[in-house]
Design a protein around this motif. Structure first.
Motif, PDB file in Angstrom:
ATOM      1  N   ARG A   1     -45.300  78.596  92.029  1.00 35.26           N
ATOM      2  CA  ARG A   1     -46.170  78.320  92.979  1.00 35.26           C
ATOM      3  C   ARG A   1     -47.324  78.237  93.008  1.00 35.26           C
ATOM      4  O   ARG A   1     -47.842  77.170  93.234  1.00 35.26           O
ATOM      5  N   ALA A   2     -48.315  79.530  92.261  1.00 35.29           N
ATOM      6  CA  ALA A   2     -49.158  78.478  92.062  1.00 35.29           C
ATOM      7  C   ALA A   2     -50.157  78.137  91.251  1.00 35.29           C
ATOM      8  O   ALA A   2     -50.163  77.620  91.711  1.00 35.29           O
ATOM      9  N   ALA A   3     -49.046  77.865  90.336  1.00 34.04           N
ATOM     10  CA  ALA A   3     -49.572  77.162  89.192  1.00 34.04           C
ATOM     11  C   ALA A   3     -49.229  75.345  89.830  1.00 34.04           C
ATOM     12  O   ALA A   3     -49.783  74.672  89.624  1.00 34.04           O
ATOM     13  N   MET A   4     -48.321  75.250  90.908  1.00 33.83           N
ATOM     14  CA  MET A   4     -48.444  73.667  91.139  1.00 33.83           C
ATOM     15  C   MET A   4     -49.225  73.471  92.796  1.00 33.83           C
ATOM     16  O   MET A   4     -49.618  72.369  92.426  1.00 33.83           O
TER      17      MET A   4
ATOM     18  N   PHE B   1     -52.849  82.272  98.008  1.00 32.71           N
ATOM     19  CA  PHE B   1     -51.942  81.152  98.840  1.00 32.71           C
ATOM     20  C   PHE B   1     -50.332  81.196  98.396  1.00 32.71           C
ATOM     21  O   PHE B   1     -50.231  80.718  99.579  1.00 32.71           O
ATOM     22  N   GLU B   2     -51.000  81.150  97.293  1.00 31.77           N
ATOM     23  CA  GLU B   2     -49.169  81.444  96.723  1.00 31.77           C
ATOM     24  C   GLU B   2     -48.192  82.429  97.687  1.00 31.77           C
ATOM     25  O   GLU B   2     -47.299  82.402  97.624  1.00 31.77           O
ATOM     26  N   ARG B   3     -49.131  83.813  97.699  1.00 32.88           N
ATOM     27  CA  ARG B   3     -48.580  84.849  98.934  1.00 32.88           C
ATOM     28  C   ARG B   3     -48.045  84.372 100.308  1.00 32.88           C
ATOM     29  O   ARG B   3     -46.463  84.566 100.629  1.00 32.88           O
ATOM     30  N   ILE B   4     -48.803  83.006 100.582  1.00 37.86           N
ATOM     31  CA  ILE B   4     -48.128  82.620 101.871  1.00 37.86           C
ATOM     32  C   ILE B   4     -47.200  81.746 101.816  1.00 37.86           C
ATOM     33  O   ILE B   4     -46.374  82.096 102.215  1.00 37.86           O
ATOM     34  N   LEU B   5     -47.266  80.891 100.434  1.00 40.61           N
ATOM     35  CA  LEU B   5     -46.394  80.175 100.507  1.00 40.61           C
ATOM     36  C   LEU B   5     -44.818  80.979 100.265  1.00 40.61           C
ATOM     37  O   LEU B   5     -44.227  80.769 100.821  1.00 40.61           O
ATOM     38  N   SER B   6     -45.037  82.207  99.920  1.00 38.91           N
ATOM     39  CA  SER B   6     -43.828  83.055  99.241  1.00 38.91           C
ATOM     40  C   SER B   6     -43.545  83.433 100.689  1.00 38.91           C
ATOM     41  O   SER B   6     -42.571  84.470 100.397  1.00 38.91           O
ATOM     42  N   GLY B   7     -43.903  83.523 101.863  1.00 39.40           N
ATOM     43  CA  GLY B   7     -43.858  84.103 103.067  1.00 39.40           C
ATOM     44  C   GLY B   7     -44.436  85.592 103.161  1.00 39.40           C
ATOM     45  O   GLY B   7     -44.133  85.995 104.375  1.00 39.40           O
TER      46      GLY B   7
END
Length: 470
Positions: free
Chosen positions: A365-368, A382-388
């Motif tokens: 997620r972080a890489a993308m 930001f990845e934390r937000i994506l993961s919920g």
């Protein structure tokens, strides 16, 4: 990007080579029965972990009828000079100093009450044991000592025809281990058939395993082969075998013993030649003690046992795994291929309930969605937000003023509906801004990368005032 920054990126994506460890000191456990029907029994466990109980599958087998089939597990914790004791949900319990224990770290020389027997547990003399110079097996990676020993065990077991039971928490890589064994075995040219025991419909369980003849039951309009016939000449992988219905277990045992299946609706046995590998996150020995898993089936499935340690016990492997996941991103996929030291340290500080699977998802997620060619702490926020997860953002990402989670308990709560809307709006805007940046303001590419319809994405851009043209 400057030449210096490109060189830095290359350095960050280097492959970590494992340190060469020539050996380690290990200690077994001596178990002495000081009272009870087996008084005088004195056994030394050759490994650092073993089980005491009545079953023939135990490392120390006792005849005391008040002891459970698999009563207690012992694990030498050499660096603390102690022994970890875990009761396996035994019928009469395990006691130390008069108190019943489930899991405890006890001193060397402790005396335990198991059933009506009393046993003394002691660390045995230390011996030098070579540590295998392996840092991978199949798709598995690890430089941790426990992982290297596991790789060595899997490598040796692959050359045999023994049935293997792979134990470990969800997300540790049990299926990867099974595939690696298959690929290194005599059955490598055959199929690798996976059966998820959690997803077997109870009404079709026999058919899934053994197949059925046409007309065998309502809806059986044609003949179907089961998982064992489908894997002929290869490997059957029974994932989460602890979920197998109790009424189906004797039928599976019959297949393993006779190496033949009888399709539903038929009386003719059909020989099958397959290797069986099972996996479970449950402790089958505890299930045996509670009559929820057949002991004779356990022996057939666990001719050899391998335990994959959880990520929290091998945190030193996280850097190696992170670089491995970055290097395995598809070549045609846009995304970061490097990570900053600060971001790597943050990943190492996290807890991963989902083990390797969760770490892999976080890295991908972080890489993308990274702003640049290197993953930074802001990208991880930001990845934390994506993961919920609701966390405080860093850099260009700021936490919402009205946080629905983790707010000061003395402050008045924002109404649930408003707090939820605020969180969703901020997530959408941050996501869309990064999406535009990554795709060069190309709506079609952005829709493909986000995995949503083009017209819906256009409406979202307009909603947040980020893009108004078509």
């Amino acid at each position: 990007m400057t030449r210096a920054s490109k060189l830095a990126d290359v350095e960050n994506t280097r492959t970590i080579q494992p340190e060469r460890l020539v050996g380690s000191t290990v200690r077994g456990i001596r178990v002495t029965v000081v009272s009870g029907p087996d008084m005088g029994v004195d056994a030394v466990l050759a490994l650092t972990r073993g089980i005491v109980g009545r079953s023939q599958g135990c490392d120390v087998r006792l005849s005391d009828p008040t002891i459970s089939a698999f009563h207690v597990e012992l694990h030498a914790v050499d660096d603390q000079g102690a022994i970890h004791v875990k009761d396996l949900s035994s019928r009469n319990g395990t006691r130390y100093a008069g108190a019943r224990i489930e899991s405890a770290l006890l001193p060397n020389g402790a005396t335990l009450e198991v059933g009506s027997s009393v046993v003394r547990i002691q660390l045995d003399a230390a011996v030098e044991a070579p540590l295998p110079d392996l840092h991978s097996f199949g798709e598995l990676r690890g430089r941790n000592g426990a992982m290297r020993e596991m790789f060595s065990s899997l490598q040796r077991l692959a050359r045999t025809e023994l049935s293997i039971l792979i134990e470990g928490q969800t997300g540790t890589g049990k299926e990867l281990a099974a595939r690696a064994v298959h690929d290194a075995s005599l059955y490598a040219q055959g199929p690798f058939a996976v059966l998820d025991c959690t997803a077997i419909p109870s009404t079709l369980a026999e058919s899934v395993l053994f197949g059925h003849e046409r007309g065998a039951f309502t809806g059986a309009s044609e003949r179907r082969i089961g998982i064992f016939e489908a894997a002929e000449g290869g490997t059957v992988f029974l994932d989460e075998v602890g979920e197998l219905p109790l009424e189906l277990q004797p039928k599976l045992l019959r297949v393993l013993e006779r190496r033949e299946v009888v399709r539903v609706g038929s009386t003719t046995p059909k020989p099958v030649q397959v290797r069986v590998i099972s996996a479970t996150w449950r402790d089958l020995r505890q299930m045996i003690n509670h009559s929820r898993f057949r002991e004779d089936l356990y022996y057939r499935l666990a001719q050899a046992r391998v335990n994959i340690p959880p990520l929290k016990e091998r945190a030193d492997d996280i850097p190696l795994l992170v670089y491995h996941f970055l290097q395995r991103l598809p070549a045609n996929t846009q995304g970061a291929r490097a990570i900053s030291p600060e971001a790597l340290q943050e990943l190492m500080r996290r807890e991963y309930a989902g083990n390797i699977r969760e770490l892999k998802s976080a890295v991908e997620r972080a890489a993308m969605m990274a702003e640049g060619a290197v993953i930074t702490p802001a990208d991880l926020a930001f990845e934390r937000i994506l993961s919920g997860e609701r966390t405080k953002a860093q850099g260009s990402l700021s936490a919402p003023a009205a946080s629905p989670v983790g707010a000061d308990p003395n402050q008045p709560l924002t109404p649930f509906k408003d707090a939820k809307r605020t969180l969703i709006d901020e997530f959408e805007k941050d996501y869309l801004q990064r999406l535009l940046h990554r795709t060069g303001d190309n709506l079609s590419r952005a829709a493909a990368l986000a995995g949503i319809e083009r017209h819906y994405l256009r409406d979202l851009f307009r909603k947040h005032g980020l893009r108004s043209d078509d």
